[in-house]
Design a protein around this motif. Structure first.
Motif, mmCIF file in Angstrom:
data_model
loop_
_atom_site.group_PDB
_atom_site.id
_atom_site.type_symbol
_atom_site.label_atom_id
_atom_site.label_comp_id
_atom_site.label_asym_id
_atom_site.label_seq_id
_atom_site.Cartn_x
_atom_site.Cartn_y
_atom_site.Cartn_z
ATOM 1 N N LEU A 272 0.830 -1.213 0.000
ATOM 2 C CA LEU A 272 0.000 0.000 0.000
ATOM 3 C C LEU A 272 0.863 1.261 0.000
ATOM 4 O O LEU A 272 0.508 2.261 -0.636
ATOM 5 C CB LEU A 272 -0.941 -0.002 1.209
ATOM 6 N N ALA A 273 1.972 1.192 0.711
ATOM 7 C CA ALA A 273 2.877 2.354 0.737
ATOM 8 C C ALA A 273 3.423 2.624 -0.668
ATOM 9 O O ALA A 273 3.559 3.777 -1.083
ATOM 10 C CB ALA A 273 4.010 2.113 1.723
ATOM 11 N N VAL A 274 3.718 1.577 -1.400
ATOM 12 C CA VAL A 274 4.200 1.759 -2.775
ATOM 13 C C VAL A 274 3.053 2.260 -3.655
ATOM 14 O O VAL A 274 3.223 3.189 -4.455
ATOM 15 C CB VAL A 274 4.781 0.442 -3.355
ATOM 16 N N ALA A 275 1.873 1.660 -3.483
ATOM 17 C CA ALA A 275 0.719 2.059 -4.292
ATOM 18 C C ALA A 275 0.404 3.542 -4.096
ATOM 19 O O ALA A 275 -0.014 4.229 -5.039
ATOM 20 C CB ALA A 275 -0.502 1.204 -3.937
ATOM 21 N N ALA A 276 0.616 4.033 -2.883
ATOM 22 C CA ALA A 276 0.294 5.433 -2.570
ATOM 23 C C ALA A 276 1.144 6.410 -3.371
ATOM 24 O O ALA A 276 0.770 7.566 -3.561
ATOM 25 C CB ALA A 276 0.462 5.682 -1.072
ATOM 26 N N THR A 277 2.278 5.955 -3.880
ATOM 27 C CA THR A 277 3.158 6.834 -4.676
ATOM 28 C C THR A 277 2.719 6.895 -6.139
ATOM 29 O O THR A 277 3.204 7.730 -6.900
ATOM 30 C CB THR A 277 4.622 6.331 -4.645
ATOM 31 N N LEU A 278 1.832 6.001 -6.520
ATOM 32 C CA LEU A 278 1.493 5.823 -7.938
ATOM 33 C C LEU A 278 0.773 7.020 -8.569
ATOM 34 O O LEU A 278 1.141 7.439 -9.682
ATOM 35 C CB LEU A 278 0.673 4.537 -8.084
ATOM 36 N N PRO A 279 -0.249 7.588 -7.907
ATOM 37 C CA PRO A 279 -0.944 8.719 -8.543
ATOM 38 C C PRO A 279 0.013 9.866 -8.910
ATOM 39 O O PRO A 279 -0.108 10.447 -9.996
ATOM 40 C CB PRO A 279 -1.962 9.151 -7.479
ATOM 41 N N THR A 280 0.965 10.152 -8.058
ATOM 42 C CA THR A 280 1.941 11.201 -8.360
ATOM 43 C C THR A 280 2.833 10.774 -9.522
ATOM 44 O O THR A 280 3.119 11.557 -10.434
ATOM 45 C CB THR A 280 2.812 11.484 -7.115
ATOM 46 N N LEU A 281 3.230 9.518 -9.507
ATOM 47 C CA LEU A 281 4.124 8.998 -10.547
ATOM 48 C C LEU A 281 3.486 9.080 -11.927
ATOM 49 O O LEU A 281 4.131 9.450 -12.908
ATOM 50 C CB LEU A 281 4.481 7.541 -10.205
ATOM 51 N N VAL A 282 2.196 8.723 -12.009
ATOM 52 C CA VAL A 282 1.546 8.696 -13.328
ATOM 53 C C VAL A 282 0.771 9.983 -13.608
ATOM 54 O O VAL A 282 0.312 10.204 -14.729
ATOM 55 C CB VAL A 282 0.605 7.468 -13.481
ATOM 56 N N GLY A 283 0.614 10.814 -12.586
ATOM 57 C CA GLY A 283 -0.023 12.110 -12.810
ATOM 58 C C GLY A 283 -1.533 12.086 -12.896
ATOM 59 O O GLY A 283 -2.147 13.011 -13.415
ATOM 60 N N HIS A 284 -2.148 11.041 -12.368
ATOM 61 C CA HIS A 284 -3.623 10.988 -12.341
ATOM 62 C C HIS A 284 -4.076 10.003 -11.273
ATOM 63 O O HIS A 284 -3.289 9.149 -10.840
ATOM 64 C CB HIS A 284 -4.190 10.625 -13.715
#
Lengths: 304, 304
Positions: A272-284
């Motif tokens: 979940l901690a990794v998943a939480a970084t995803l929206p910023t990484l992909v920009g949406h």
């Protein structure tokens, strides 16, 4: 706590493949290295396809060579042809994943190949991989239905599984490419596959396009399947349904299995901690539910 | 095609209850009248609660009296107290739905009543309804977990079911109020309930807060449950998880069951046509998947 389940992460391949914006290689590498620490059984790192065909994965070598291999994690790559296989072997991958469609119209639309042509190409790829020790997996797209042809006969799926095994494929992924599968169909196809080929490593690859992703995973689990593809955050759109969900979400799947008392090997909090970084990484925003709602054991302060 | 399933629509009560904007009474009436033509078994029309407590349902009488009753459809209303029961009876409802929480902290937060206090109030309501012929259903909130207390003991749920039946309740809805249930737990609780009270009409009420809504419905179905609440478009947020999905979506549920070859009695195309009007009616997008992706049998033109 019964049998062990295996969760296979596809976000950096299947997820990023459909992202409009290029994710920098160092971000991909960092993400994969973090994912490798969560207990996932396998990571589909990238695709050794033509950089022109899928520009968002044009850095396949760089990513594959940049990651730090964690023992126990299998690093898999998608390979579309002999050239891709040679590139993959040069990067010492653990597994190559070949993709074909169960329905010819999808194969033509997606790969410009009929099933026969795909099988012939697989033979050539497998010949090239001889002696490398690399595990050969084949993904059968539209195994549960085709967006062009509709229903795909179960006999056709079974015939293709047999032919894949005949040419030396070791693992088979049954893909619900556009989210057409229903739980009854999944149960039927999985039970039959496990009964007929008990020695084969089967993976189920579901999409949540029509909201049935986790229900289908449950049906597959009940049928005896223990390996599931999933994508962090539920990333990976469906080109045929704009706005609809894509792949089933890794953390949602792990959360469900964990709540059921099953052993996925995955540390959900780390994931979940990794998943939480995803929206910023992909920009949406991403479709995953647990990122929004928190785990079921989330507690709220009592009202005063 | 095996046994018949019963789909119970809650959008105009559970869905609209949490809408910030008041839906005009004539729109509610028109929506209910269209829903009644789709084959739904039951419609939870409104709530006879205090207009101050839930302003969005302040037109309960007007709506209940404005709809055109379709034979075969049961028209149910939520009733929080004796006064609400009297108002409901005056409108000739078919069924009243009483709501209590399995966990006292949720009961206090949501209803300002412990389970004991709710049961006492139910006794009074049931006494008032004597001789009316109205069917008495009780909904047990937090039956699969409480956002304040966490796990709710299954023995507690069973005890409350027995006490509800003892005071004259005829049907019991087990509610996963905040989307905490998992399929293994659902299977356990449903199997036990059906085994212990085979004559009781059980309904399952799921939320999709954590993406498991349809998986939980599948688990309940497999356990023998044949009645499901659902909300058109998946409307009905969860106050504890902003941005998360609410109730399971009626058309997504019907779609899944229909694809599985089960008989829901519902004309899915008609239901989808009604669902398609919902975003405009409520002024925002709704979570339902089939509205976005289309049914599984949707066909696309082949690539040239």
């Amino acid at each position: 706590m019964s049998k062990r389940l295996y969760i296979q992460e596809v976000v950096t391949r299947d997820g990023f493949q459909s992202e409009a914006q290029f994710i920098p290689s160092e971000d991909k590498i960092a993400l994969i290295d973090r994912l490798a620490q969560t207990g996932l059984a396998k990571i589909e790192v990238t695709s050794f396809t033509s950089p022109k065909a899928i520009p968002s994965l044009r850095d396949a070598e760089e990513v594959m060579r940049g990651i730090r291999r964690v023992p126990g994690v299998e690093y898999c790559v998608l390979v579309p042809n002999v050239k891709g296989c040679e590139r993959a072997l040069a990067c010492q991958v653990d597994e190559i994943n070949l993709v074909m469609s169960a329905s010819d119209s999808h194969g033509m639309a997606n790969l410009r190949m009929t099933a026969e042509q795909s099988l012939e190409q697989f033979r050539q790829i497998i010949a090239v991989s001889q002696g490398s020790g690399v595990f050969i997996n084949a993904s059968l797209s539209t195994a549960f239905g085709c967006p062009f042809e509709g229903q795909v006969a179960e006999a056709r799926v079974h015939e293709l599984i047999q032919r894949l095994l005949d040419i030396g494929v070791q693992g088979v992924t049954l893909c619900d490419t556009t989210g057409m599968a229903d739980p009854a169909q999944v149960a039927r196809i999985c039970r039959e596959a496990l009964a007929r080929w008990p020695q084969t490593q089967f993976t189920l690859h579901f999409h949540n396009t029509r909201g049935m992703g986790l229900a289908n995973a449950l049906a597959a689990l009940d049928a005896g399947i223990d390996r599931f593809d999933a994508s962090l955050g539920g990333l990976g759109g469906c080109p045929y349904a704009p706005g609809a969900s894509g792949n089933i979400c890794s953390e949602d799947l792990v959360h469900m299995f964990q709540r059921m008392g099953l052993d996925t090997g995955v540390d959900l909090d780390k994931l979940l901690a990794v998943a939480a970084t995803l929206p910023t990484l992909v920009g949406h925003p991403v479709p995953g539910a647990i990122l929004k709602a928190g785990k079921s054991d989330r507690r709220y302060a009592k009202a005063q």
